[in-house]
Design a protein around this motif. Structure first.
Motif, short mmCIF file in Angstrom:
data_model
loop_
_atom_site.label_atom_id
_atom_site.label_comp_id
_atom_site.label_asym_id
_atom_site.label_seq_id
_atom_site.Cartn_x
_atom_site.Cartn_y
_atom_site.Cartn_z
N GLY A 1 0.15 8.45 -2.34
CA GLY A 1 1.20 7.58 -2.85
C GLY A 1 0.81 6.12 -2.94
O GLY A 1 1.68 5.27 -3.11
N GLY A 2 -0.47 5.82 -2.86
CA GLY A 2 -0.93 4.45 -3.03
C GLY A 2 -2.29 4.47 -3.70
O GLY A 2 -3.08 5.38 -3.47
N MET A 3 -2.54 3.48 -4.56
CA MET A 3 -3.85 3.43 -5.21
C MET A 3 -4.23 2.00 -5.57
O MET A 3 -3.38 1.15 -5.79
N TRP A 4 -5.54 1.79 -5.57
CA TRP A 4 -6.11 0.51 -5.95
C TRP A 4 -6.69 0.62 -7.36
O TRP A 4 -7.83 1.05 -7.53
N ALA B 1 -3.35 -4.86 -9.24
CA ALA B 1 -4.14 -4.78 -8.01
C ALA B 1 -3.75 -3.58 -7.15
O ALA B 1 -4.55 -3.08 -6.37
N TRP B 2 -2.51 -3.11 -7.30
CA TRP B 2 -2.00 -2.09 -6.38
C TRP B 2 -0.80 -1.39 -6.99
O TRP B 2 0.02 -2.02 -7.67
N ILE B 3 -0.71 -0.07 -6.77
CA ILE B 3 0.47 0.71 -7.15
C ILE B 3 0.82 1.62 -5.99
O ILE B 3 -0.06 2.26 -5.39
N ALA B 4 2.11 1.72 -5.66
CA ALA B 4 2.55 2.63 -4.60
C ALA B 4 3.77 3.41 -5.06
O ALA B 4 4.65 2.87 -5.74
#
Length: 336
Positions: free
Chosen positions: A208-211, A218-221
């Protein structure tokens, strides 16, 4: 007014310091400009027409533990069920999985829960933005926007350094030249944050999180996968620093349009609603090498926060504890 301390800012550094000081018998009062504690450790919530509450970690997404002193606190928070391990790594945009062995922890039910736990039984004035800080013959005086005045023997300042310096300047407080030079050299990266509620599930990879590497994201959750939101499809997007600088003055709709386009492959479903938040002081660009900067001239004052011990949650916590250590030493030597 002996053995009293005002702490400006109820972020993580201020809360950690206040809890330690109060536990040691020091009379502390925290003044917080916002309507909740936590600084960048806060959640944003939205109730839809079906009265379902979606929850988004808005700022800090997780924290790591590297220092033994902080580890003791985290261990107790785990025992109290307000912190859980989330993951030991995250997916990247090229399909790989980055893991370096460090556990990533999150607050339960959200990141703001840790700050709320620390705030229990502390003397905190929310919705109290500060207008001016002065040194008077009676000690430090902090004046809020609404005209309320607070006085204390010692002062701890935890907001972003440019804001702190502006408050001192407004009160004609002159710091020693070397300290002023150090503080004026601290600057920050901005971050534009976007909360998106999808009609269905997104496609952010497990856990549930990625760079996504590079700009504009920069970031998705996915806050549902993360265990933060009870409603599926609650996505937090953090823009990269360059995109955030370039689009700081852009409208919310323009920011959202561009970030949604860049994140399209991980969102997929229809957007039901969204919210844009601007973190002007998201991450310090230069760190003071010591966990605090403390002065006795023009009066007992200590500067703390994530610009002093590291731009992470742990750094802010350790800075707050170091500030409390210095204040306890000061009060011990000047108990009146």
């Amino acid at each position: 007014m002996a053995n009293t301390c005002i702490i400006v800012g109820a972020g993580f550094a201020g809360l950690m310091a206040a809890a330690k000081l109060q536990g040691s018998g020091i009379n502390c009062r925290l003044l917080e400009a916002n309507d909740q504690v936590g600084g960048r450790m806060i959640a944003w919530q939205h109730d839809d027409e079906l009265r379902r509450r979606a929850t988004f970690d808005l700022g800090a997404q997780f924290f790591t533990v590297r220092e033994a002193r902080f580890a003791q606190f985290v261990s107790s928070w785990i025992d109290e069920n307000i912190v859980v391990e989330w993951s030991r790594g995250f997916a990247t945009a090229d399909g790989s999985f980055y893991a370096n062995g460090h556990p990533r922890y999150r607050g339960r039910p959200h990141m703001g829960a840790v700050a709320q736990h620390l705030a229990t039984e502390l003397d905190i004035r929310l919705n109290t933005p500060i207008k001016i800080i002065e040194m008077t013959p009676a000690g430090w005086q902090v004046t809020a926007d609404n005209g309320d005045r607070y006085q204390s023997q010692a002062l701890m300042l935890t907001p972003p350094v440019p804001e702190t310096l502006a408050l001192l300047e407004a009160g004609d407080v002159h710091l020693p030249a070397e300290a002023a030079k150090v503080l004026t050299g601290i600057s920050y990266e901005p971050c534009l944050a976007l909360c998106v509620q999808l009609a269905g599930n997104g496609k952010v990879p497990d856990p549930g999180g990625m760079w996504p590497i590079g700009e504009p994201i920069a970031w998705i959750a996915d806050n549902f996968q993360k265990g933060v939101s009870a409603v599926p499809g609650a996505i937090t997007i953090h823009a990269g620093s360059e995109f955030s600088r370039q689009h700081w003055q852009a409208s919310d709709s323009e920011v959202a349009e561009q970030l949604l386009a860049a994140a399209e492959e991980w969102l997929v479903d229809r957007v039901e609603y969204l919210y844009v938040h601007r973190w002007r002081y998201s991450k310090p660009l230069w760190l003071h090498p010591e966990p605090v900067l403390n002065l006795l001239d023009p009066g007992p004052i200590v500067f703390a926060g994530d610009a002093f011990a590291g731009p992470r949650v742990e750094g802010a916590a350790l800075s707050g504890l170091a500030a409390a250590d210095w204040l306890l030493e000061y009060f011990g030597e000047n108990d009146i």
